[in-house]
Scaffold this active site. Structure first.
Site, PDB file in Angstrom:
ATOM      1  N   CYS A 131      22.189   3.538   6.862  1.00  9.15           N
ATOM      2  CA  CYS A 131      21.811   2.125   8.700  1.00  9.15           C
ATOM      3  C   CYS A 131      22.871   0.901   8.698  1.00  9.15           C
ATOM      4  O   CYS A 131      22.492   0.241   8.042  1.00  9.15           O
ATOM      5  CB  CYS A 131      20.064   2.043   8.025  1.00  9.15           C
ATOM      6  SG  CYS A 131      19.326   1.206   9.284  1.00  9.15           S
ATOM      7  N   CYS A 134      20.726  -1.881   9.926  1.00  8.77           N
ATOM      8  CA  CYS A 134      20.220  -2.851   8.185  1.00  8.77           C
ATOM      9  C   CYS A 134      21.071  -3.398   7.421  1.00  8.77           C
ATOM     10  O   CYS A 134      20.977  -4.498   7.131  1.00  8.77           O
ATOM     11  CB  CYS A 134      19.458  -1.597   7.397  1.00  8.77           C
ATOM     12  SG  CYS A 134      18.529  -0.404   7.562  1.00  8.77           S
ATOM     13  N   ASP A 135      21.955  -2.715   7.395  1.00  8.77           N
ATOM     14  CA  ASP A 135      22.868  -3.159   7.020  1.00  8.77           C
ATOM     15  C   ASP A 135      24.603  -4.138   7.762  1.00  8.77           C
ATOM     16  O   ASP A 135      25.179  -4.350   6.291  1.00  8.77           O
ATOM     17  CB  ASP A 135      23.542  -2.013   5.765  1.00  8.77           C
ATOM     18  CG  ASP A 135      22.198  -1.372   4.721  1.00  8.77           C
ATOM     19  OD1 ASP A 135      21.094  -2.643   4.317  1.00  8.77           O
ATOM     20  OD2 ASP A 135      22.071  -1.036   4.374  1.00  8.77           O
TER      21      ASP A 135
END
Ligand code: NAP
Length: 307
Positions: A131, A134-135
């Protein structure tokens, strides 16, 4: 006893919840371990009708949840751990606690596919990710590798150039599944370097508990080399979340629910919605449409049964 339990809280589950709640069925939505579904892992959604400037995926799905709650849908932040569709009412175990329901809408979506390398699994959350949204933030000025040749890989690679010094896109073939517009966008991005015909043989360094590099192999020349990278993003598609329904619901060999027309599964009273059944369109809008269909079918099913 519930009228309808909706399994999943992405576009499909949330839209089903809006419709079922407005039909006064007081649906229970089991959010699942990836609450909000795939939209919660994405950035700008430009193709959901009604938002000419686009809308952030997490905002879109949160708006749907609020809309459903407004009409009386109830959400539990748990997962379905087991199900029994062999008897009526159906039984669903929510974090191992059994509950009875007259109908079920399966909107459990599909989860990220991994390469399956031992070290990849060990390093998830320590440099390995599925992701970018997300990261990506953690890889400012770092070297990033993205695996895949579809729209997801292009989207992730483009997004990651906001952070990384360089993004290397590794794909096992020299033809791409990605749509032309997404592929062109990635190809025109000077920070993205394409490595076609290349596979990942290993990811390092599990002993240090952090990603430091990947062993790559050119499938044509058989050349093998170590590529130093800090972030390792896998974007090679998804697997439908149907494991807990195995043996009860008819699926295809990959686990996608087989539709019996409309939103119907092989079990009357159990309906499907979204990516858990759809391997063709897989869009936010089609998942929402499918959620609407499933709720209408559940409502008609209950009415026909005299509830
Ligand atoms: P996808 O289209 O199925 O592509 C998966 C890619 O991963 C393929 O290039 C495939 O290679 C590769 N792959 C699969 N297993 C692999 C393995 N074990 N090792 C190495 N490579 C592997 O999946 P997706 O990119 O996630 O897209 C899914 C759907 O969502 C598509 O319909 C797509 O259009 C849509 N989508 C749209 C957007 C957007 O419009 N913004 C964004 C993301 C996704 P091969 O080609 O060699 O099989």
């Amino acid at each position: 006893m519930r009228n309808v339990v909706i399994i999943g809280s992405g576009c499909a589950g949330n839209t089903a919840a809006i419709y079922a709640a407005r039909a006064n069925l007081k649906p229970l939505v089991v959010s699942g371990h990836e609450a909000g579904g795939q939209l919660s892992l994405t950035t700008l959604v430009e193709n959901f009708p009604g938002f000419p400037e686009g809308i952030n995926g997490p905002d879109l799905v949160e708006n749907m949840r609020l809309q459903a709650t407004h009409f009386g849908a109830e959400f539990v932040h748990s997962s379905v751990t087991d199900a029994d569709f062999s008897v009526r009412p159906f039984r669903v175990a929510i974090d191992d606690e059994w509950m009875e329901t007259r109908t079920v809408i399966i909107a459990s979506g599909a989860s990220a596919r991994w390469l399956g390398l031992e070290n990849e699994q060990r390093l998830i959350g320590k440099g390995v990710s599925s992701c970018a949204t997300c990261d990506g933030f953690f890889y400012r000025d770092k070297n990033i590798l993205v695996v895949g040749g579809g729209d997801s890989a292009m989207e992730e690679a483009n997004f990651l150039t906001r952070f990384g010094r360089q993004v290397t896109l590794v794909h096992r073939r020299d033809e791409f599944r990605a749509s032309k517009i997404m592929l062109d966008r990635a190809r025109n991005n000077p920070k993205i370097r394409f490595l076609p015909n290349t596979v990942v043989d290993d990811v390092y360094d599990a002993s240090a508990n952090v990603v430091t590099g990947a062993r790559l192999r050119n499938r044509i020349t058989d050349e093998v080399w170590d590529e130093p990278v800090d972030g390792f993003f896998v974007a090679i598609g998804h697997i439908p979340n149907t494991r807990v329904f195995k043996g009860q619901i008819d699926t295809d060999p990959d686990g996608y629910i087989l539709s019996k027309g409309g939103a119907r599964t092989n079990i009357p009273g159990v309906f499907h919605a979204g990516d858990v059944q759809d391997r063709v369109y897989r869009q936010a809008i089609t998942a929402s449409g499918a959620g609407c269909m499933a709720a209408i079918e559940a409502e008609r099913f209950l009415e026909a049964e005299g509830h």
